[in-house]
Motif scaffolding. Structure first.
Motif, PDB file in Angstrom:
ATOM      1  N   THR A 226       0.823  -1.216   0.000  1.00 40.49           N
ATOM      2  CA  THR A 226       0.000   0.000   0.000  1.00 40.49           C
ATOM      3  C   THR A 226       0.855   1.264   0.000  1.00 40.49           C
ATOM      4  O   THR A 226       0.515   2.256  -0.652  1.00 40.49           O
ATOM      5  N   LEU A 229       2.122   1.923  -3.502  1.00 38.19           N
ATOM      6  CA  LEU A 229       1.070   2.499  -4.343  1.00 38.19           C
ATOM      7  C   LEU A 229       0.812   3.959  -3.992  1.00 38.19           C
ATOM      8  O   LEU A 229       0.704   4.816  -4.874  1.00 38.19           O
ATOM      9  N   SER A 230       0.716   4.262  -2.692  1.00 38.23           N
ATOM     10  CA  SER A 230       0.436   5.645  -2.288  1.00 38.23           C
ATOM     11  C   SER A 230       1.603   6.563  -2.627  1.00 38.23           C
ATOM     12  O   SER A 230       1.405   7.725  -3.011  1.00 38.23           O
ATOM     13  N   TYR A 269      -4.829   0.820  -4.876  1.00 36.82           N
ATOM     14  CA  TYR A 269      -4.726   1.069  -3.435  1.00 36.82           C
ATOM     15  C   TYR A 269      -6.091   0.892  -2.777  1.00 36.82           C
ATOM     16  O   TYR A 269      -6.208   0.281  -1.710  1.00 36.82           O
ATOM     17  N   HIS A 273      -6.041  -1.695   0.266  1.00 34.01           N
ATOM     18  CA  HIS A 273      -5.957  -1.150   1.620  1.00 34.01           C
ATOM     19  C   HIS A 273      -7.249  -1.426   2.396  1.00 34.01           C
ATOM     20  O   HIS A 273      -8.352  -1.312   1.843  1.00 34.01           O
ATOM     21  N   ALA A 277      -8.850   4.223  -0.336  1.00 35.63           N
ATOM     22  CA  ALA A 277      -8.103   5.432  -0.689  1.00 35.63           C
ATOM     23  C   ALA A 277      -8.769   6.721  -0.231  1.00 35.63           C
ATOM     24  O   ALA A 277      -8.131   7.779  -0.208  1.00 35.63           O
TER      25      ALA A 277
END
Length: 329
Positions: A226, A229-230, A269, A273, A277
């Motif tokens: 995660t 990705l972020s 994400y 997650h 998001a």
């Protein structure tokens, strides 16, 4: 469970980044070379597939005539011969989605494991980050084109109905109109049917592959993926809003490329997650990302805004702030 709690308990999970990802010219280092070669073999055909899909001509007229004249064997044969070349293309696109599904875990493994922070990974592995970005760019572009080509669904639906009517065996032959023979198993046809029934089939494939990567690699903390990705979303956002960075782009199309990549990693994400998001504890500055999109010409980003509206998992959760929902209304 500890990893899950660690992700959920972060107060300020938004990465602070200030790096330039060279999406245009990044070359693999020696440590990237092995994975890069594997992924490049798959990506080498992506541009041609997009061009082919852009020029896709369905068999709408032939199908319409055949349906309107069910007793005319010549029209039935004409429609069948017209639709078969399209099915060959559709099978090729579906098979390509499975190739992407197979190489994505290798990229994620390289970008999400080891002693480096997500920012360090992206700085040190720019060529792999570029390939990940190219997969996301292809995915969103493919799904855009698919949604604008209703003939795809029409052709495949007619193809399956005709096969059923002809009472063929589980293995059948399809002529492509040029003389060669193309074989499709009923199992593959069923999977293709499910694939094309999706509004955004490539994105669904990538989302499921990413989710599966997280669940199957329990030795990797979930935040490794995660945070990767972020961080990539944050890097794209910073490059798009910083003149010092976007003025370094050699090609004007790279701006749209960055926008697609940013949206793609947000969607992945949101699927991986635990809270998605859009929540306040998300690692993504959704307000800032949406603003970057809104600052572009509407004609270029409406499809990307729709992707956030309709292909994410948590937008309509109670944890999504009202101002974020309003920005996407």
């Amino acid at each position: 469970m500890g990893n899950l709690l660690k992700v959920l308990s972060k107060d300020d999970n938004t990465p602070k980044v200030d790096i330039f990802l060279d999406f245009e010219n990044a070359q693999p280092t020696e440590s990237e070379h092995e994975v890069h070669q594997v992924v490049e073999r798959v990506l080498s055909t992506s541009h041609g597939l997009l061009i082919e899909l852009q020029q896709y001509k369905g068999a709408d007229n032939e199908i319409r005539e055949a349906i309107s004249n069910p007793s005319r064997d010549d029209l039935q044969e004409k429609a069948w011969r017209a639709v078969c070349p399209s099915v060959i293309k559709l099978k090729k696109y579906y098979e390509y989605s499975t190739e992407l599904e197979n190489v994505l875990p290798q990229l994620l493994q390289a970008l999400c494991s080891g002693p480096y922070t997500p920012t360090q990974h992206l700085e040190r592995q720019q060529a792999l980050a570029k390939q990940f970005a190219e997969i996301l760019h292809f995915t969103l572009k493919f799904d855009d084109l698919k949604m604008m080509t209703p003939s795809i669904q029409n052709d495949f639906s007619y193809y399956r109905r005709t096969l059923s009517r002809m009472k063929m065996n589980s293995q059948y032959k399809v002529h492509d109109g040029v003389g060669s023979v193309f074989e499709v198993s009923s199992e593959v046809a069923n999977r293709m049917s499910l694939f094309y029934a999706e509004a955004t089939p490539m994105l669904k494939t990538l989302s499921e592959a990413t989710t599966r990567f997280v669940s199957e690699n329990k030795h990797l903390p979930i935040e490794n993926t995660t945070d990767c990705l972020s961080t990539m979303a944050a890097v794209c956002k910073v490059m798009l809003e910083t003149p010092e960075y976007y003025q370094r782009f050699e090609n004007e199309e790279t701006i749209l490329f960055c926008l697609r990549v940013m949206v793609g990693v947000i969607i992945l994400y949101d699927h991986v997650h635990p809270v998605g998001a859009f929540a306040k504890k998300s690692g993504i500055d959704m307000k800032g990302c949406i603003k970057v999109l809104r600052d572009q010409p509407a004609s270029k980003v409406e499809g990307l805004l729709n992707a956030l509206r309709y292909t994410t998992k948590h937008l309509n959760d109670e944890s999504t702030p009202k101002n974020i929902r309003a920005l996407l209304a």
